[in-house]
Design a protein around this motif. Sequence first.
Motif, PDB file in Angstrom:
ATOM      1  N   PRO A 104       3.153  -2.454  11.450  1.00 11.92           N
ATOM      2  CA  PRO A 104       3.001  -2.436  10.789  1.00 11.92           C
ATOM      3  C   PRO A 104       3.998  -3.587   9.927  1.00 11.92           C
ATOM      4  CG  PRO A 104       1.805  -0.385  10.868  1.00 11.92           C
ATOM      5  CD  PRO A 104       2.902  -0.813  11.403  1.00 11.92           C
ATOM      6  N   ARG A 105       3.457  -4.213   8.551  1.00 13.16           N
ATOM      7  CA  ARG A 105       4.679  -5.010   7.859  1.00 13.16           C
ATOM      8  C   ARG A 105       4.538  -3.731   6.392  1.00 13.16           C
ATOM      9  NH1 ARG A 105       1.947 -10.392   7.546  1.00 13.16           N
ATOM     10  NH2 ARG A 105       0.084  -9.217   7.615  1.00 13.16           N
ATOM     11  N   TYR A 106       5.149  -2.924   6.420  1.00  8.21           N
ATOM     12  CA  TYR A 106       5.004  -1.765   5.660  1.00  8.21           C
ATOM     13  C   TYR A 106       5.142  -2.292   3.925  1.00  8.21           C
ATOM     14  CZ  TYR A 106       4.408   1.049   9.349  1.00  8.21           C
ATOM     15  OH  TYR A 106       4.354   1.532  10.550  1.00  8.21           O
ATOM     16  N   THR A 107       6.342  -2.611   3.644  1.00  4.48           N
ATOM     17  CA  THR A 107       7.034  -3.652   2.466  1.00  4.48           C
ATOM     18  C   THR A 107       6.360  -4.601   2.108  1.00  4.48           C
ATOM     19  OG1 THR A 107       8.672  -3.960   3.540  1.00  4.48           O
ATOM     20  CG2 THR A 107       8.554  -1.646   3.158  1.00  4.48           C
ATOM     21  N   THR A 108       5.503  -5.590   2.920  1.00  5.11           N
ATOM     22  CA  THR A 108       5.864  -6.774   2.461  1.00  5.11           C
ATOM     23  C   THR A 108       3.829  -7.291   2.491  1.00  5.11           C
ATOM     24  OG1 THR A 108       5.903  -8.320   4.492  1.00  5.11           O
ATOM     25  CG2 THR A 108       7.779  -7.895   3.084  1.00  5.11           C
ATOM     26  N   TRP A 132      -0.182  -5.721   1.360  1.00  3.77           N
ATOM     27  CA  TRP A 132      -1.025  -5.300   0.590  1.00  3.77           C
ATOM     28  C   TRP A 132      -1.558  -4.411   1.735  1.00  3.77           C
ATOM     29  CZ3 TRP A 132       0.067  -3.662  -3.755  1.00  3.77           C
ATOM     30  CH2 TRP A 132       0.958  -4.277  -4.993  1.00  3.77           C
ATOM     31  N   HIS A 133      -2.421  -5.533   2.744  1.00  2.72           N
ATOM     32  CA  HIS A 133      -3.288  -4.530   3.570  1.00  2.72           C
ATOM     33  C   HIS A 133      -2.617  -4.156   4.699  1.00  2.72           C
ATOM     34  CE1 HIS A 133      -6.266  -7.815   1.940  1.00  2.72           C
ATOM     35  NE2 HIS A 133      -5.343  -8.432   2.218  1.00  2.72           N
ATOM     36  N   GLU A 134      -1.359  -3.585   4.852  1.00  2.00           N
ATOM     37  CA  GLU A 134      -0.677  -2.833   5.689  1.00  2.00           C
ATOM     38  C   GLU A 134       0.096  -1.775   5.269  1.00  2.00           C
ATOM     39  OE1 GLU A 134       1.126  -4.823   8.883  1.00  2.00           O
ATOM     40  OE2 GLU A 134      -0.225  -6.837   8.707  1.00  2.00           O
ATOM     41  N   LEU A 135       0.390  -1.379   3.690  1.00  2.00           N
ATOM     42  CA  LEU A 135       1.133  -0.551   3.321  1.00  2.00           C
ATOM     43  C   LEU A 135       0.879   0.972   3.830  1.00  2.00           C
ATOM     44  CD1 LEU A 135       0.180  -1.257  -0.314  1.00  2.00           C
ATOM     45  CD2 LEU A 135       2.264  -1.410   0.130  1.00  2.00           C
ATOM     46  N   PRO A 136       1.865   1.994   3.228  1.00  2.00           N
ATOM     47  CA  PRO A 136       1.754   2.511   4.146  1.00  2.00           C
ATOM     48  C   PRO A 136       0.874   3.973   4.057  1.00  2.00           C
ATOM     49  CG  PRO A 136       4.359   2.024   4.009  1.00  2.00           C
ATOM     50  CD  PRO A 136       3.005   1.075   3.721  1.00  2.00           C
ATOM     51  N   VAL A 137       0.240   5.019   5.339  1.00  2.00           N
ATOM     52  CA  VAL A 137      -0.628   5.399   4.326  1.00  2.00           C
ATOM     53  C   VAL A 137      -0.020   6.827   4.642  1.00  2.00           C
ATOM     54  CG1 VAL A 137      -3.515   6.315   5.047  1.00  2.00           C
ATOM     55  CG2 VAL A 137      -2.844   3.756   5.252  1.00  2.00           C
ATOM     56  N   VAL A 138      -0.326   7.680   3.441  1.00  2.00           N
ATOM     57  CA  VAL A 138      -0.059   9.091   3.689  1.00  2.00           C
ATOM     58  C   VAL A 138      -1.247  10.134   3.853  1.00  2.00           C
ATOM     59  CG1 VAL A 138       1.753  11.251   2.074  1.00  2.00           C
ATOM     60  CG2 VAL A 138       2.070   8.430   2.712  1.00  2.00           C
ATOM     61  N   ARG A 139      -1.269  10.843   4.052  1.00  2.00           N
ATOM     62  CA  ARG A 139      -2.437  11.515   4.651  1.00  2.00           C
ATOM     63  C   ARG A 139      -2.286  13.081   3.388  1.00  2.00           C
ATOM     64  NH1 ARG A 139      -6.231   8.671   6.133  1.00  2.00           N
ATOM     65  NH2 ARG A 139      -5.971   7.512   7.256  1.00  2.00           N
ATOM     66  N   ALA A 145      -5.860  10.313   0.646  1.00  2.00           N
ATOM     67  CA  ALA A 145      -4.764   9.173   1.106  1.00  2.00           C
ATOM     68  C   ALA A 145      -4.477   8.318   0.361  1.00  2.00           C
ATOM     69  CB  ALA A 145      -5.446   8.965   2.945  1.00  2.00           C
ATOM     70  N   ALA A 146      -3.147   8.685   0.225  1.00  2.00           N
ATOM     71  CA  ALA A 146      -2.054   7.291  -0.737  1.00  2.00           C
ATOM     72  C   ALA A 146      -2.069   6.059   0.216  1.00  2.00           C
ATOM     73  CB  ALA A 146      -1.231   8.015  -1.660  1.00  2.00           C
ATOM     74  N   ARG A 147      -2.001   5.341  -0.696  1.00  2.00           N
ATOM     75  CA  ARG A 147      -1.934   3.506  -0.109  1.00  2.00           C
ATOM     76  C   ARG A 147      -0.555   3.120  -1.234  1.00  2.00           C
ATOM     77  NH1 ARG A 147      -4.407   2.006   4.330  1.00  2.00           N
ATOM     78  NH2 ARG A 147      -3.812   0.027   4.070  1.00  2.00           N
ATOM     79  N   SER A 148       0.100   4.351  -1.289  1.00  2.00           N
ATOM     80  CA  SER A 148       1.204   2.936  -1.563  1.00  2.00           C
ATOM     81  C   SER A 148       2.617   3.400  -1.775  1.00  2.00           C
ATOM     82  CB  SER A 148       1.087   3.036  -3.416  1.00  2.00           C
ATOM     83  OG  SER A 148       1.796   4.781  -4.127  1.00  2.00           O
ATOM     84  N   SER A 151       7.139  -4.613  18.943  1.00  2.00           N
ATOM     85  CA  SER A 151       7.830  -6.212  18.498  1.00  2.00           C
ATOM     86  C   SER A 151       8.873  -6.497  17.552  1.00  2.00           C
ATOM     87  CB  SER A 151       6.143  -6.990  19.001  1.00  2.00           C
ATOM     88  OG  SER A 151       5.546  -6.800  20.154  1.00  2.00           O
ATOM     89  N   SER A 152       9.006  -7.960  17.596  1.00  2.00           N
ATOM     90  CA  SER A 152       9.846  -8.108  16.523  1.00  2.00           C
ATOM     91  C   SER A 152       9.255  -8.108  14.806  1.00  2.00           C
ATOM     92  CB  SER A 152      11.032  -9.167  16.587  1.00  2.00           C
ATOM     93  OG  SER A 152      12.107  -8.734  17.760  1.00  2.00           O
ATOM     94  N   ASN A 153       9.550  -6.581  14.106  1.00  2.00           N
ATOM     95  CA  ASN A 153       8.858  -6.963  13.125  1.00  2.00           C
ATOM     96  C   ASN A 153       9.872  -7.599  12.035  1.00  2.00           C
ATOM     97  OD1 ASN A 153       7.339  -6.887  10.629  1.00  2.00           O
ATOM     98  ND2 ASN A 153       6.889  -4.982  11.484  1.00  2.00           N
ATOM     99  N   TYR A 154      10.245  -8.978  11.974  1.00  2.00           N
ATOM    100  CA  TYR A 154      11.089  -9.256  11.131  1.00  2.00           C
ATOM    101  C   TYR A 154      11.019  -9.467   9.663  1.00  2.00           C
ATOM    102  CZ  TYR A 154      12.768 -11.147  15.328  1.00  2.00           C
ATOM    103  OH  TYR A 154      13.222 -11.552  16.499  1.00  2.00           O
ATOM    104  N   SER A 155       9.361  -9.752   8.869  1.00  2.00           N
ATOM    105  CA  SER A 155       8.964  -9.065   7.898  1.00  2.00           C
ATOM    106  C   SER A 155       9.319  -8.383   7.065  1.00  2.00           C
ATOM    107  CB  SER A 155       7.620  -9.473   7.868  1.00  2.00           C
ATOM    108  OG  SER A 155       6.942 -10.787   8.227  1.00  2.00           O
ATOM    109  N   LEU A 156       9.417  -7.274   8.153  1.00  2.00           N
ATOM    110  CA  LEU A 156       9.744  -5.909   7.297  1.00  2.00           C
ATOM    111  C   LEU A 156      11.290  -5.240   7.571  1.00  2.00           C
ATOM    112  CD1 LEU A 156       9.338  -2.772   7.412  1.00  2.00           C
ATOM    113  CD2 LEU A 156       9.363  -2.090   9.478  1.00  2.00           C
ATOM    114  N   TYR A 157      11.895  -5.944   8.041  1.00  2.00           N
ATOM    115  CA  TYR A 157      13.306  -5.701   8.551  1.00  2.00           C
ATOM    116  C   TYR A 157      14.379  -6.674   7.857  1.00  2.00           C
ATOM    117  CZ  TYR A 157      12.249  -4.759  13.698  1.00  2.00           C
ATOM    118  OH  TYR A 157      11.443  -3.700  14.240  1.00  2.00           O
ATOM    119  N   GLY A 158      14.409  -8.063   7.655  1.00  2.00           N
ATOM    120  CA  GLY A 158      14.681  -8.940   6.431  1.00  2.00           C
ATOM    121  C   GLY A 158      13.972  -8.250   4.724  1.00  2.00           C
TER     122      GLY A 158
END
Length: 447
Positions: free
Chosen positions: A410-414, A416-423, A434-437, A74-81
């Motif tokens: 997820p809105r990875y960059t905008t 706080w609750h959807e930051l990327p998770v690196v395992r 696992a990091a959340r930043s 689906s369109s994730n305009y928060s991420l794209y912007g």
Amino acid sequence: MTRIFALVDCNNFYVSCERVFDPKLKDVPVVVLSNNDGCVIARSNEAKALGIRMGAPAFKCKDLFERHGVRVFSSNYSLYGDMSARVMNCLGSLVPDMKIYSIDEAFLLLNNFSESPETFARRIRQTVLRWAGIPVSIGIGPTKTLAKIANRFAKKHPEHGGVLDLTNNPDKASYLKQTPTEDIWGIGGKHSLFLRSYNIRNALDFSRQARDWVKSKMTVTGLQTLLEIQGIPCLSLEDSFVPNKTIISSRSFGGCVGSLDQLKEALACYVSRAAEKLRWQRALCTCIMVFIHTNRFRKDHPQHSCARQLRLLHSTDYTPLLIRNAHDILEKIYRPGHEYKKAGVMLSGIEPRLERQLTFFTPPKIRRIKERKLMEAMDRINSRWGRGTLKPAAMGTVKKRKMQRNLLSPRYTTSWHELPVVRAGWHGQARIPAARSIDALMPVEMS
């Protein structure tokens, strides 16, 4: 001094944004859908190779998606912007003169650099990919129109490595010959058909026409396009913005709507958004059109589609007045007993605010000043605190129309609750958590 323009265009931008945070999407067919998961609005090269058309209804492609393992979002305009802002900030740090043209395009000036324009453009391309993760194509030329043509070949022909310079290119005539008239920036479908009637089928044919003939048939705008293709710049870096002749705000509903009151609330939202765009370009409108549609794909439901235009008594950008007129039109075209899937509004007869044509019905100056100040205050508040902070009551106080986005990433960059998770795995004797930043996206050497 000859100016050298470059057009930087992000490749399959929405798809590229999704791939930045999910490397497993590389070399996989990916599509992004419009509002309410309606139609395809972005495709990866792999999806294009499958014959998936731009604007194709998603439900008609469902079997094709499943058969070829197409990943759908689906369109994730928060991420794209936000990703667009990162790309533009990156470009702005590399060149002193830049003009953003759209969410995924920007014009640059490449004069006065020690490197050749092509070498510098390749460095720009590598830097944007490294800093933002977005692949771009760059077209270079002595005019903006030629830079646009060069960009088209840089993007579609991998042998150029994402960069093509037409400034002093010996094969320039060949590239112009391969560019159909409908793909020339500034020539629309109507003029393209007209040119074909004179056997002018590509940019090379067009570049050989007499200037007086082009001006008489296509006005000054056509003459500017001709000169630009001939290598004579007519558009400066700041000439990218062209005021809209019409402004349309519409959307398909997540579900069907049958209530007149709900349609009025939805229409008020669309009118409010269109009026914001109208004020942003410092203009007024003299006509408003309202249209409603049922779902034409539901043959088991009664169908009704209607549009009606109203000429206003005077030009305006005042949201309450536009909403009131839109509701009057809606009441005339609405039919009870139908389930509506889409509604929208179109503002036309647009004229610059400073060139307003006064009529007998134009409100007194003091009233116009009050209306303008009210709209300016509302726009400032919404700009600072977020769209919808202050809005007309006609839009409703409870949001009943939730957009259907069942495949939203997820809105990875905008958020706080959807930051990327690196395992991460084992590193020596210690377990890396696992990091959340965003910083955690830096590569970590594993043992």
